[in-house]
Design a protein around this motif. Structure first.
Motif, PDB file in Angstrom:
ATOM      1  N   ALA A 122       0.861  -1.180   0.000  1.00 23.17           N
ATOM      2  CA  ALA A 122       0.000   0.000   0.000  1.00 23.17           C
ATOM      3  C   ALA A 122       0.893   1.225   0.000  1.00 23.17           C
ATOM      4  O   ALA A 122       2.070   1.150   0.366  1.00 23.17           O
ATOM      5  N   GLU A 142      -4.069  -3.783   6.778  1.00 18.92           N
ATOM      6  CA  GLU A 142      -5.513  -3.946   6.656  1.00 18.92           C
ATOM      7  C   GLU A 142      -5.858  -4.801   5.437  1.00 18.92           C
ATOM      8  O   GLU A 142      -6.706  -5.692   5.506  1.00 18.92           O
ATOM      9  N   ALA A 160       1.231   5.701   0.529  1.00 21.72           N
ATOM     10  CA  ALA A 160       0.725   6.921   1.156  1.00 21.72           C
ATOM     11  C   ALA A 160       1.444   8.093   0.514  1.00 21.72           C
ATOM     12  O   ALA A 160       2.538   7.938  -0.052  1.00 21.72           O
ATOM     13  N   ASN A 208      -0.130   0.719   7.749  1.00 22.06           N
ATOM     14  CA  ASN A 208      -1.458   0.354   8.242  1.00 22.06           C
ATOM     15  C   ASN A 208      -2.397  -0.039   7.103  1.00 22.06           C
ATOM     16  O   ASN A 208      -3.190  -0.971   7.243  1.00 22.06           O
ATOM     17  N   LYS A 209      -2.327   0.648   5.967  1.00 23.28           N
ATOM     18  CA  LYS A 209      -3.156   0.284   4.817  1.00 23.28           C
ATOM     19  C   LYS A 209      -2.804  -1.120   4.323  1.00 23.28           C
ATOM     20  O   LYS A 209      -3.687  -1.915   4.010  1.00 23.28           O
TER      21      LYS A 209
END
Length: 110
Positions: free
Chosen positions: A32, A80, A34, A76-77
């Motif tokens: 992921a 998840e 950011a 965190n992405k």
């Protein structure tokens, strides 16, 4: 009549499949990003951060706080996203072995 031997056999098969599925968790990965791709985090099915990419433009002393925030967000992405894949992977490994027992549907996550 309840088939105790058959059920025991299915339990052993389920244990073996779960063991195999759990051993393969490191091969399940999710990446992921950011900050529009400035930070990318890759995690595995064991919820371990295994790779981190940081755009060189972010490696400046005055950008430390933003860099820290982007690393946390990307990690965190990815965590998840991999959680859903792990739950599906474990459910698939044991699919069809046990009857539909009420209350057991949440055993593997979602």
């Amino acid at each position: 009549m309840f088939d105790m031997l058959g059920m025991m056999g299915k339990m052993k098969e389920m244990q073996a499949r779960m063991k195999d599925a759990q051993e393969s968790l490191p091969s399940i990965t999710e990446t992921a990003e950011a900050g529009a791709g400035l930070v990318k985090a890759t995690v595995n099915g064991r919820k371990q951060l295994i790779h981190l990419e940081i755009d060189p433009d972010l490696v400046k002393p005055e950008e430390t706080e933003m860099l820290r925030d982007l690393i946390v967000a990307a990690t965190n992405k990815a965590l998840e996203a991999v959680e859903t894949r792990v739950a599906d992977h474990l459910k698939q490994a044991t699919d069809g072995l046990l009857p539909n027992i009420p209350g057991m549907e949440g055993l593997f996550g979602k």
